[in-house]
Design a protein around this motif. Structure first.
Motif, PDB file in Angstrom:
ATOM      1  N   VAL A   1       0.832  -1.206   0.000  1.00 28.48           N
ATOM      2  CA  VAL A   1       0.000   0.000   0.000  1.00 28.48           C
ATOM      3  C   VAL A   1       0.867   1.256   0.000  1.00 28.48           C
ATOM      4  CG1 VAL A   1      -1.661   1.341   1.375  1.00 28.48           C
ATOM      5  CG2 VAL A   1      -1.976  -1.119   1.073  1.00 28.48           C
ATOM      6  N   ALA A   2       1.891   1.269   0.841  1.00 26.19           N
ATOM      7  CA  ALA A   2       2.767   2.443   0.918  1.00 26.19           C
ATOM      8  C   ALA A   2       3.458   2.691  -0.424  1.00 26.19           C
ATOM      9  CB  ALA A   2       3.793   2.267   2.026  1.00 26.19           C
ATOM     10  N   ARG A   3       3.956   1.633  -1.016  1.00 27.28           N
ATOM     11  CA  ARG A   3       4.655   1.783  -2.304  1.00 27.28           C
ATOM     12  C   ARG A   3       3.700   2.256  -3.391  1.00 27.28           C
ATOM     13  NH1 ARG A   3       9.428   3.160  -4.149  1.00 27.28           N
ATOM     14  NH2 ARG A   3       9.627   2.460  -6.271  1.00 27.28           N
ATOM     15  N   THR A   4       2.473   1.763  -3.394  1.00 26.51           N
ATOM     16  CA  THR A   4       1.485   2.183  -4.380  1.00 26.51           C
ATOM     17  C   THR A   4       1.162   3.661  -4.224  1.00 26.51           C
ATOM     18  OG1 THR A   4       0.554  -0.035  -4.380  1.00 26.51           O
ATOM     19  CG2 THR A   4      -0.823   1.715  -5.280  1.00 26.51           C
ATOM     20  N   VAL A   5       0.979   4.105  -2.985  1.00 30.66           N
ATOM     21  CA  VAL A   5       0.690   5.519  -2.733  1.00 30.66           C
ATOM     22  C   VAL A   5       1.856   6.381  -3.191  1.00 30.66           C
ATOM     23  CG1 VAL A   5       0.344   7.232  -0.889  1.00 30.66           C
ATOM     24  CG2 VAL A   5      -0.932   5.084  -0.865  1.00 30.66           C
ATOM     25  N   ILE A   6       3.070   5.970  -2.926  1.00 26.28           N
ATOM     26  CA  ILE A   6       4.252   6.725  -3.353  1.00 26.28           C
ATOM     27  C   ILE A   6       4.294   6.821  -4.870  1.00 26.28           C
ATOM     28  CG2 ILE A   6       6.765   6.636  -3.494  1.00 26.28           C
ATOM     29  CD1 ILE A   6       6.692   5.497  -0.599  1.00 26.28           C
ATOM     30  N   GLU A   7       4.024   5.715  -5.562  1.00 25.05           N
ATOM     31  CA  GLU A   7       4.047   5.721  -7.034  1.00 25.05           C
ATOM     32  C   GLU A   7       2.952   6.615  -7.605  1.00 25.05           C
ATOM     33  OE1 GLU A   7       6.238   4.486  -9.240  1.00 25.05           O
ATOM     34  OE2 GLU A   7       7.441   3.972  -7.478  1.00 25.05           O
ATOM     35  N   ILE A   8       1.772   6.623  -6.975  1.00 19.93           N
ATOM     36  CA  ILE A   8       0.667   7.479  -7.438  1.00 19.93           C
ATOM     37  C   ILE A   8       1.046   8.940  -7.260  1.00 19.93           C
ATOM     38  CG2 ILE A   8      -1.691   8.196  -6.919  1.00 19.93           C
ATOM     39  CD1 ILE A   8      -2.312   5.225  -6.368  1.00 19.93           C
ATOM     40  N   GLU A   9       1.635   9.274  -6.119  1.00 19.12           N
ATOM     41  CA  GLU A   9       2.027  10.656  -5.865  1.00 19.12           C
ATOM     42  C   GLU A   9       3.143  11.113  -6.814  1.00 19.12           C
ATOM     43  OE1 GLU A   9       2.904  11.137  -1.728  1.00 19.12           O
ATOM     44  OE2 GLU A   9       0.801  11.067  -1.180  1.00 19.12           O
ATOM     45  N   LYS A  10       4.036  10.207  -7.176  1.00 16.69           N
ATOM     46  CA  LYS A  10       5.095  10.556  -8.127  1.00 16.69           C
ATOM     47  C   LYS A  10       4.526  10.863  -9.494  1.00 16.69           C
ATOM     48  CE  LYS A  10       9.112   8.098  -6.340  1.00 16.69           C
ATOM     49  NZ  LYS A  10      10.040   6.973  -6.608  1.00 16.69           N
ATOM     50  N   GLY A  11       3.456  10.187  -9.865  1.00 17.01           N
ATOM     51  CA  GLY A  11       2.844  10.359 -11.181  1.00 17.01           C
ATOM     52  C   GLY A  11       2.083  11.666 -11.330  1.00 17.01           C
TER      53      GLY A  11
END
Length: 134
Positions: free
Chosen positions: A123-133
């Motif tokens: 979940v944390a990694r997914t949120v980080i990737e979404i925010e980077k996008g």
């Protein structure tokens, strides 16, 4: 002989973690391959910890008790109980029908920690990737 088997199981668990970390660093975290890797990591943890419980039981180190009694039965019945306990510990807080004792408590604690930390990492990694996008 049991020490070598235990060391091999621990090696497999460590390598599973290493593979998961590589998948996290790849960047395309929610790809089909990544989901498969996460599933395989869970399965390897489940089987790995079950084999550690079983190995200790076979060397007369009581790590699990069922309904207040030591695990009884054939090797395959003990293996089934260890797999069941491992799955319940990895995916939830347990049901209480099989209880860890002695060193088994520490193994169960470590397994439960991994059971909780793996989805948190996803979940944390997914949120980080979404925010980077964005």
């Amino acid at each position: 002989m049991g020490i070598f088997i235990g060391a091999g199981v621990l090696f497999c668990l460590i390598m599973s973690l290493k593979i998961l970390i590589k998948a996290v660093r790849k960047g395309t975290f929610l790809s089909f391959e990544t989901v498969c890797v996460i599933g395989l990591v869970y399965i390897s943890f489940l089987i790995g910890f079950a084999m550690l419980y079983l190995l200790l039981q076979e060397y007369n180190v009581i790590v699990l008790i069922e309904n207040g009694n030591e695990l009884k039965g054939s090797y395959f019945e003990k293996m089934e109980s260890c797999l069941y306990f491992s799955a319940v510990t990895l995916f939830s807080v347990g049901y209480g029908d099989i209880t860890p004792v002695g060193i088994g408590r520490w193994l169960a604690l470590i397994e439960a920690f991994f059971g909780y930390i793996l989805p948190t990492t996803v979940v944390a990694r997914t949120v980080i990737e979404i925010e980077k996008g964005q």
